[in-house]
Structure formats: C-alpha cells, structure tokens
Scaffold this motif. Structure first.
Motif, PDB file in Angstrom:
ATOM      1  N   ILE A 129      22.865  22.217   8.428  1.00 21.91           N
ATOM      2  CA  ILE A 129      23.665  22.677   9.714  1.00 21.91           C
ATOM      3  C   ILE A 129      24.847  21.634  10.060  1.00 21.91           C
ATOM      4  CG2 ILE A 129      23.750  23.755  11.869  1.00 21.91           C
ATOM      5  CD1 ILE A 129      21.549  25.157  10.185  1.00 21.91           C
ATOM      6  N   LEU A 130      25.800  22.086  10.274  1.00 16.70           N
ATOM      7  CA  LEU A 130      27.240  21.555  10.971  1.00 16.70           C
ATOM      8  C   LEU A 130      27.272  21.661  12.138  1.00 16.70           C
ATOM      9  CD1 LEU A 130      28.958  18.985  10.143  1.00 16.70           C
ATOM     10  CD2 LEU A 130      30.645  20.453   9.577  1.00 16.70           C
ATOM     11  N   ALA A 186      17.309  25.948  10.426  1.00 14.90           N
ATOM     12  CA  ALA A 186      17.381  25.129   9.363  1.00 14.90           C
ATOM     13  C   ALA A 186      16.353  25.167   8.365  1.00 14.90           C
ATOM     14  CB  ALA A 186      17.419  23.545  10.212  1.00 14.90           C
ATOM     15  N   GLU A 187      15.231  25.435   8.987  1.00 13.53           N
ATOM     16  CA  GLU A 187      13.893  25.445   8.096  1.00 13.53           C
ATOM     17  C   GLU A 187      13.962  24.145   7.019  1.00 13.53           C
ATOM     18  OE1 GLU A 187      12.739  29.779   7.212  1.00 13.53           O
ATOM     19  OE2 GLU A 187      14.592  29.724   6.388  1.00 13.53           O
ATOM     20  N   PRO A 198      28.117  22.164   4.160  1.00 10.89           N
ATOM     21  CA  PRO A 198      26.591  22.644   4.891  1.00 10.89           C
ATOM     22  C   PRO A 198      26.847  24.141   4.703  1.00 10.89           C
ATOM     23  CG  PRO A 198      28.804  22.446   6.392  1.00 10.89           C
ATOM     24  CD  PRO A 198      29.044  21.880   5.063  1.00 10.89           C
ATOM     25  N   ASP A 199      25.487  24.711   4.898  1.00  9.65           N
ATOM     26  CA  ASP A 199      25.083  26.263   4.689  1.00  9.65           C
ATOM     27  C   ASP A 199      25.820  27.077   5.932  1.00  9.65           C
ATOM     28  OD1 ASP A 199      23.673  25.943   2.174  1.00  9.65           O
ATOM     29  OD2 ASP A 199      22.442  24.781   3.673  1.00  9.65           O
ATOM     30  N   VAL A 200      25.625  26.195   6.985  1.00  8.03           N
ATOM     31  CA  VAL A 200      25.972  26.947   8.372  1.00  8.03           C
ATOM     32  C   VAL A 200      26.872  25.733   9.345  1.00  8.03           C
ATOM     33  CG1 VAL A 200      25.173  28.095  10.442  1.00  8.03           C
ATOM     34  CG2 VAL A 200      23.912  28.045   8.469  1.00  8.03           C
ATOM     35  N   VAL A 201      28.015  26.514   9.894  1.00  7.82           N
ATOM     36  CA  VAL A 201      28.772  25.575  10.799  1.00  7.82           C
ATOM     37  C   VAL A 201      28.693  26.158  12.091  1.00  7.82           C
ATOM     38  CG1 VAL A 201      30.951  24.860  11.193  1.00  7.82           C
ATOM     39  CG2 VAL A 201      30.513  24.926   9.052  1.00  7.82           C
ATOM     40  N   GLY A 231      14.186  35.945   5.709  1.00  9.67           N
ATOM     41  CA  GLY A 231      14.934  34.976   4.849  1.00  9.67           C
ATOM     42  C   GLY A 231      16.280  34.985   5.161  1.00  9.67           C
ATOM     43  N   GLN A 232      16.967  35.817   6.041  1.00  8.98           N
ATOM     44  CA  GLN A 232      18.372  35.764   6.494  1.00  8.98           C
ATOM     45  C   GLN A 232      18.337  35.287   7.766  1.00  8.98           C
ATOM     46  OE1 GLN A 232      19.206  40.094   5.764  1.00  8.98           O
ATOM     47  NE2 GLN A 232      20.958  39.353   4.512  1.00  8.98           N
ATOM     48  N   VAL A 233      19.655  34.673   8.262  1.00  6.32           N
ATOM     49  CA  VAL A 233      20.028  34.223   9.357  1.00  6.32           C
ATOM     50  C   VAL A 233      20.615  35.653  10.391  1.00  6.32           C
ATOM     51  CG1 VAL A 233      21.299  32.563  10.763  1.00  6.32           C
ATOM     52  CG2 VAL A 233      20.439  31.853   8.681  1.00  6.32           C
ATOM     53  N   VAL A 234      19.820  35.781  11.284  1.00  6.50           N
ATOM     54  CA  VAL A 234      20.049  36.864  12.246  1.00  6.50           C
ATOM     55  C   VAL A 234      20.656  36.453  13.636  1.00  6.50           C
ATOM     56  CG1 VAL A 234      19.286  38.976  12.925  1.00  6.50           C
ATOM     57  CG2 VAL A 234      18.463  38.208  11.090  1.00  6.50           C
ATOM     58  N   PHE A 235      21.876  36.862  13.749  1.00  4.12           N
ATOM     59  CA  PHE A 235      22.529  36.650  15.243  1.00  4.12           C
ATOM     60  C   PHE A 235      22.570  37.747  15.976  1.00  4.12           C
ATOM     61  CE2 PHE A 235      24.642  33.712  11.956  1.00  4.12           C
ATOM     62  CZ  PHE A 235      24.558  32.536  12.898  1.00  4.12           C
TER      63      PHE A 235
END
Ligand code: FAD
Length: 320
Positions: free
Chosen positions: A5-6, A31-32, A88-91, A126-130
């Motif tokens: 993560i950034l 981040a897991e 990163p995978d996520v910003v 397994g997904q990032v849920v917002f």
C-alpha cells in the motif's frame, strides 16, 4: 494475498493531517501482510517518523522546491516517480481538496480504477471492497476495482487511526524529485486567518443556519464551540446571507464533516445540508419548529429558540 500500500500523506499548518493516519489504518485493513509505505511530497519540516509510529512500515520524503505548494503537475510527477519505484498494489489518500484533485489524475495516468470518498474498506472474498455514500448520503454503495492498481480517497473521520506506538521503527528515506516543466506555478499563498479547530477534523461541530439571523447571531455558537473544543460550521443559507464565511459551509456543495457530536442550530435539515453531516456520530438539533426535518436525523432534539438554548448549553458545559 499480500498487498503493498502507498499512502500519500498530507501536511497542514506544519502537522501531518489526521486523515493520513486514517489512510494508514485503512491500508492495514487490506494489506494482508503487505507493506505500507507513506510518501510525503515536498513537505519536509514535519517529523516523518510520526507516520511510522501510526502504522506505516516506511516513509519516503520526496524533496523539491517546486513541491512546497500543491500544483497538479508538480505533485503528479513526483507521485508517479514514487509509484514507478515502489509499484504498490493500492494507492490511498485522504478525500481532501488535494486528494480529490491529485488521485483522479494519477489513476487516469496509470489507467487504474478509482474509488472516491470511501468511508470503509475491507477484504471480502479475496477482493478489496470499499463502501461509499451515494445520492448525497441517502444510500451506500459497495465497490471494487476488478483488476490492476487500486486508487482510492478516504473520507476524513471515518476510519479509526491506529494509536501512536512510540516504540515502532521503520525506514525514513529521502528522494529528489525529478525536474518537471510546470504549467502551474504558485506565486503566492494567502492564508485566511483561521481561529481554532479545523472544521473537517473537528470532533465537535456547532453549526448555524438561517435561524441564526446575522453574523452577530453566530457569537453564541462560537462560545459553545470553544467550551466544547470544537469548530463552527454553517448551512449554505447562512453563508449566502453573509452571516459567515463560505469556508464554514457544510453540505453537498460545502465541506463534509463526521464529528463525534454535531449540534445544528436553526438549520431546517435540507437534503443538501444532510449530505455533509448526516454521518456524524451524535446529532443534536435545536430548532423552534417541531416539524423541522432535521429532527428526523437527530439523536437528540431540542424544540426551542437557539438564542435561549445555546447560551444555556454553554453555561452548563462550562460548569462541568
Ligand atoms: P432554512 O431552511 O431557512 O431553515 C432555517 C431553520 O431555522 C428553520 O427550520 C427554522 O425553524 C429555524 N429557526 C429560525 N429561527 C430560529 C430560532 N431562533 N431558534 C431555533 N430555530 C430557528 N445547503 C447547505 O446547507 N449546504 C450545501 O452544501 C448546500 N448545497 C446545495 C446545493 C444545491 C444544488 C442546492 C439547490 C441547494 C443547496 N443547499 C445547501 C441549500 C439547501 O437546499 C437549503 O436551502 C439550506 O440548507 C437551508 O439552510 P437552513 O437550514 O439554514 O435554512
């Protein structure tokens, strides 16, 4: 699946903004086992290791005279530089004035999916849920970015920041920003003299509407806010009428606040106002009309004249 993560951290008035710590906490949720890197763009002079104490694993401070004030092209170029280095995978960044401007540009540059103004984030299946409010806060949508880089802004005051851990250590490194041809140059920054607490970060907000009737009428609200260590806000009608500055306006076309306590004084509760404050934890409404719609969203309602009730509250809180 570990995700790196950034977090793009922000500084205001010489201090790291609380929403940056909240973004680190949001990053930790997803981040897991991946690493959290915080980046400060051109904002030296703050204690960058505070970001480590609040849960980041590393901090990168990008130096460059042209980064001292926000410009879309200057900051985008510096962020892109860090992104290409860190991959990163996520910003994540706060849904602040700068976050709203910078991250969509960054997402566009990298053909990434963008989630704006999220109030919660978790990993599910397994997904990032917002989760984000839609229709001016009347409903909530859950959204995912199906593949590739995830870019998101997080609404201030919604994700609990991690407590500072004084013993936590991590690497703080510096990088020099590549030179960039700026199409926007900030020549001068004129700061409005602000008193007291930042409205969007305040834990208590005392807001006044048309019922306050004048600039003078806001005085008792300031007194109550001071006793409670809070900030003063307003409805658009109050700002339009010239009772207060537009900087205080809360709502769809104003600021979004989510304090622990919101005291609405002489505000009817129009949907456009609710869009900016209905996620407050406890809402108290003071209105002389028992049928005012604000009472439908209020946890506590006081039917009465604000010019009698507000000074009474101030007196009682002072006496505590
Ligand atoms: P009013 O609706 O006039 O209510 C005043 C209230 O004060 C009344 O309920 C009255 O009973 C009460 N009152 C009067 N005197 C007293 C007293 N002495 N003691 C106690 N109570 C008293 N509005 C926003 O706030 N924020 C926004 O961002 C926003 N964006 C908008 C965007 C669009 C596109 C549009 C069309 C509108 C927007 N509005 C916004 C305006 C919104 O629709 C309302 O007009 C506005 O919120 C009303 O403000 P108010 O509640 O202060 O005034």
């Amino acid at each position: 699946m570990a995700r790196n993560i950034l977090v793009v951290a922000e500084v205001r008035n010489g201090a790291i903004r609380p929403v940056s710590f909240e973004c680190i906490a949001a990053g930790r949720e997803i981040a897991e086992g991946g690493a959290i890197t915080a980046v400060l763009l051109g904002q030296q002079g703050v204690d960058a290791s505070e970001l480590i104490r609040r849960g980041a694993d590393r901090v990168v401070v990008v130096k460059g005279d042209h980064l001292a004030n926000y410009t879309p092209d200057g900051w985008l170029s510096a962020l892109q530089q860090v992104y290409l280095q860190e991959k990163p995978d996520v910003v994540l960044m706060g849904h602040t004035g700068i976050g709203r401007d910078l991250l969509p540009r960054f997402a566009m540059r990298n053909a990434a999916g963008m989630i704006s103004d999220a109030i919660a984030v978790k990993v599910e299946g397994g997904q990032v849920v917002f989760t984000r409010p839609i229709y001016a806060g009347k409903a909530y949508a859950t959204q995912v970015v199906k593949d590739g880089l995830i870019v998101a802004t997080i609404r201030p005051n919604n994700v609990a920041a991690l407590e500072a851990d004084p013993g936590r250590t991590g690497d703080v490194s510096e990088a020099e920003a590549a030179s960039v041809h700026l199409r926007t140059v900030v020549k001068e920054v004129v700061r409005k003299a602000t008193t007291g607490v930042d409205l969007t970060a305040a834990k208590v907000v005392v807001a006044g509407g048309r019922g306050v009737r004048s600039a003078e009428g806001f005085k008792p609200l300031y007194e109550l806010a001071e006793v409670l260590g809070g900030a003063v806000g307003a409805s658009r009608a109050a700002a339009d009428a010239g009772y207060c500055d537009y900087a205080l306006q809360i709502g769809q076309t104003g600021k979004t606040v989510t304090p622990d306590l919101y005291i609405a004084c002489g505000i009817s509760g129009a949907i456009q106002h609710l869009a900016g404050m209905s996620a407050s934890k406890v809402i108290v409404a003071i209105n002389k009309d028992p049928d005012a719609p604000i009472f439908k969203v209020a946890d506590y309602g006081i039917v009465g004249d604000l010019f009698e009730v507000v000074p009474l509250l101030t007196r009682e809180f002072k006496a505590l």
